[in-house]
Design a protein around this motif. Sequence first.
Motif, PDB file in Angstrom:
ATOM      1  N   ASP A 101     -13.154 -26.165  25.679  1.00 38.03           N
ATOM      2  CA  ASP A 101     -11.861 -26.117  26.478  1.00 38.03           C
ATOM      3  C   ASP A 101     -12.116 -25.846  28.049  1.00 38.03           C
ATOM      4  O   ASP A 101     -13.404 -25.656  28.301  1.00 38.03           O
ATOM      5  CB  ASP A 101     -11.094 -24.743  25.886  1.00 38.03           C
ATOM      6  CG  ASP A 101      -9.786 -24.670  26.054  1.00 38.03           C
ATOM      7  OD1 ASP A 101      -9.146 -25.466  25.708  1.00 38.03           O
ATOM      8  OD2 ASP A 101      -9.317 -24.281  27.241  1.00 38.03           O
ATOM      9  N   GLU A 161     -10.665 -28.925  17.135  1.00 39.93           N
ATOM     10  CA  GLU A 161      -9.230 -29.822  16.899  1.00 39.93           C
ATOM     11  C   GLU A 161      -9.663 -30.401  15.395  1.00 39.93           C
ATOM     12  O   GLU A 161     -10.436 -30.880  14.936  1.00 39.93           O
ATOM     13  CB  GLU A 161      -9.594 -31.144  17.732  1.00 39.93           C
ATOM     14  CG  GLU A 161      -9.287 -30.706  19.386  1.00 39.93           C
ATOM     15  CD  GLU A 161      -9.520 -31.661  20.156  1.00 39.93           C
ATOM     16  OE1 GLU A 161      -9.389 -33.072  19.913  1.00 39.93           O
ATOM     17  OE2 GLU A 161      -9.517 -31.411  21.289  1.00 39.93           O
ATOM     18  N   ARG A 186     -13.503 -25.054  21.102  1.00 37.99           N
ATOM     19  CA  ARG A 186     -12.194 -25.407  20.668  1.00 37.99           C
ATOM     20  C   ARG A 186     -12.298 -26.531  19.252  1.00 37.99           C
ATOM     21  O   ARG A 186     -12.992 -27.443  19.334  1.00 37.99           O
ATOM     22  CB  ARG A 186     -11.211 -26.235  21.758  1.00 37.99           C
ATOM     23  CG  ARG A 186      -9.781 -26.040  21.476  1.00 37.99           C
ATOM     24  CD  ARG A 186      -8.983 -26.999  22.366  1.00 37.99           C
ATOM     25  NE  ARG A 186      -9.193 -28.283  22.467  1.00 37.99           N
ATOM     26  CZ  ARG A 186      -9.503 -28.922  23.546  1.00 37.99           C
ATOM     27  NH1 ARG A 186      -9.802 -28.339  24.569  1.00 37.99           N
ATOM     28  NH2 ARG A 186      -9.775 -30.112  23.494  1.00 37.99           N
ATOM     29  N   LEU A 242     -11.145 -21.233  19.969  1.00 36.06           N
ATOM     30  CA  LEU A 242      -9.685 -21.673  20.101  1.00 36.06           C
ATOM     31  C   LEU A 242      -9.449 -22.493  19.006  1.00 36.06           C
ATOM     32  O   LEU A 242     -10.156 -23.500  18.511  1.00 36.06           O
ATOM     33  CB  LEU A 242      -9.194 -22.367  21.356  1.00 36.06           C
ATOM     34  CG  LEU A 242      -9.742 -21.472  22.597  1.00 36.06           C
ATOM     35  CD1 LEU A 242      -9.467 -22.333  23.752  1.00 36.06           C
ATOM     36  CD2 LEU A 242      -8.716 -20.383  22.647  1.00 36.06           C
TER      37      LEU A 242
END
Length: 498
Positions: free
Chosen positions: A377, A391, A389, A68
């Motif tokens: 996640d 970031e 995920r 993600l």
Amino acid sequence: MTDIRHIAAHVCNYTNFDAVVIGSGPSGSIVARTLAEKGCHVAVLEYGGPACPGAMLGPHQAAYSKALTSNGHADGNPWTACCVGGGMGFYNAITFRYRQADLSASQYLTTDMAIDWPITVEELEPYYLEIEHLLEISGANGFPSYPASPRGLMLSNAMQELGIRSKTIPLAIRPPGTNKGCINCSACDELACPTDARASVLARNILDDSALPGTISVLYGCFVNRIQMQNDGRAGALECYVPLSSELIRIPIERVIVCANAIQTAALMLRSKSDHAPKGIGNESGLVGRGLSFKIGGYSVGYMERADGGSDAFAPHWGPHSTVYTDEFYEHNGAPCKFGGLIYEANFPLPNENVGVVRLHYIAGEEPWSHNRVALDEAADQYGTPYIRFEYRSSENDRARRNFLADRADDILRHLRAFRIEREPYFPGKGSSHLHGTMRAGSDPRNSVVDSCGRVHGLTNIHVMDGSVMNFAGNSNPTHTIMANARRMAMSLGEGAI
Ligand SMILES: Cc1cc2nc3c(=O)[nH]c(=O)nc-3n(C[C@H](O)[C@H](O)[C@H](O)COP(=O)(O)OP(=O)(O)OC[C@H]3O[C@@H](n4cnc5c(N)ncnc54)[C@H](O)[C@@H]3O)c2cc1C
């Protein structure tokens, strides 16, 4: 001969291994080899299967979970390549050494993380040399140079006319006309070499234990879910998922060396929560996964007029992705912070895609920031594994350095009289095949996760020896350095420690 088989076909128990390596890419393979040279019996656990000669990366990777990204979509790439041999099975074999500036980049860049490596280039030298012999790097140590391609020659001339020094790229590919040399069958990029002219962990026998005192068993088809800790603070077993049989299996371990790539390694540590490591292994100070860094870079494509001296640009391209580069801007007064990167020829993956165009790639190491990280996640994939995920946001300085290199690449294409120059769209934060920085190395556990030899601080039998221990990504392609550093770290595991 090294035993390479699907884990479902492994009939013995798992108790006779001195060490288990997670990941069969170049870092895991050189670590396994180094330990087998010391007489160890080593298991290498690998999620992906063997890649067929001639396979293309895209279809091969389609089966494996995406990550993600900040836009909320599963459109990030958390792999180099998931297969026996890792990303090296599909790589372009560009084999630069790093420079001291890459290992002490704080002279140019400032972030909120310790950026310098805990070692010097001199400490890597002997291992670079060994890898260059093992991979038969062109142009080094008496191995013949790889000749420049027709587009490479055009670029080289254009650079020289502009006063920019040009050089031929050190490649882990045997040149055409040499024993088992390249036959120029395609354009190499994202392709598993069908002839073994290009080095891979299998093509150069890195995993071959036949002349070694120890043994290497590669067991693929097995995803390592968690490292299980014992009450005494040692890693005791690996919990692995085998998609073929839908089984969770437990593999007891004496010692584990994680070489799964900078994203997967951090994710594995974060998944491995226990009473002993409530935030994940090595994560007391919340650093695991932070400092995620790729390369900043991109591609400029020059569209050529047939009449304008660009006639070589109208033939399809066969052979390596890249043969010519310039390091003129690596450390350069005109670059933002005086720290630029490399620019090199970068042919498209299919021979005919190159007709009428000349393409350049520019790359530089990305700044590590603590807000750029790998996290887990809450949502899980089909096997119950939490999605990875990213970031991530790129820094202003990185954007300035990238634009500087793109402008220099465009100057070269303009000099070749390209009638149109396009910069390919750039998607920072979706991943890259150059992965670094998430398990930072140093002596102080407050700002690093592992020591200079890859041992997780405070733990005795968990080590990390892939690109995640690189505090700065470096301005060059990383695999040579990942391998040399992995060899150095594996050599440091003394006889008594294994
Ligand atoms: C198309 C392409 C071109 C490239 N060209 C170049 C180049 O020219 N020069 C260069 O220097 N670099 C290049 N690279 C980058 C290079 O491939 C990587 O730097 C290198 O593969 C990193 O080695 P590694 O062993 O650290 O990780 P990897 O090669 O990613 O190996 C990690 C292995 O671990 C396995 N794994 C991960 N998680 C788990 C788990 N939980 N359980 C079991 N197994 C797991 C993965 O399947 C993988 O096989 C290229 C990459 C690609 C994809």
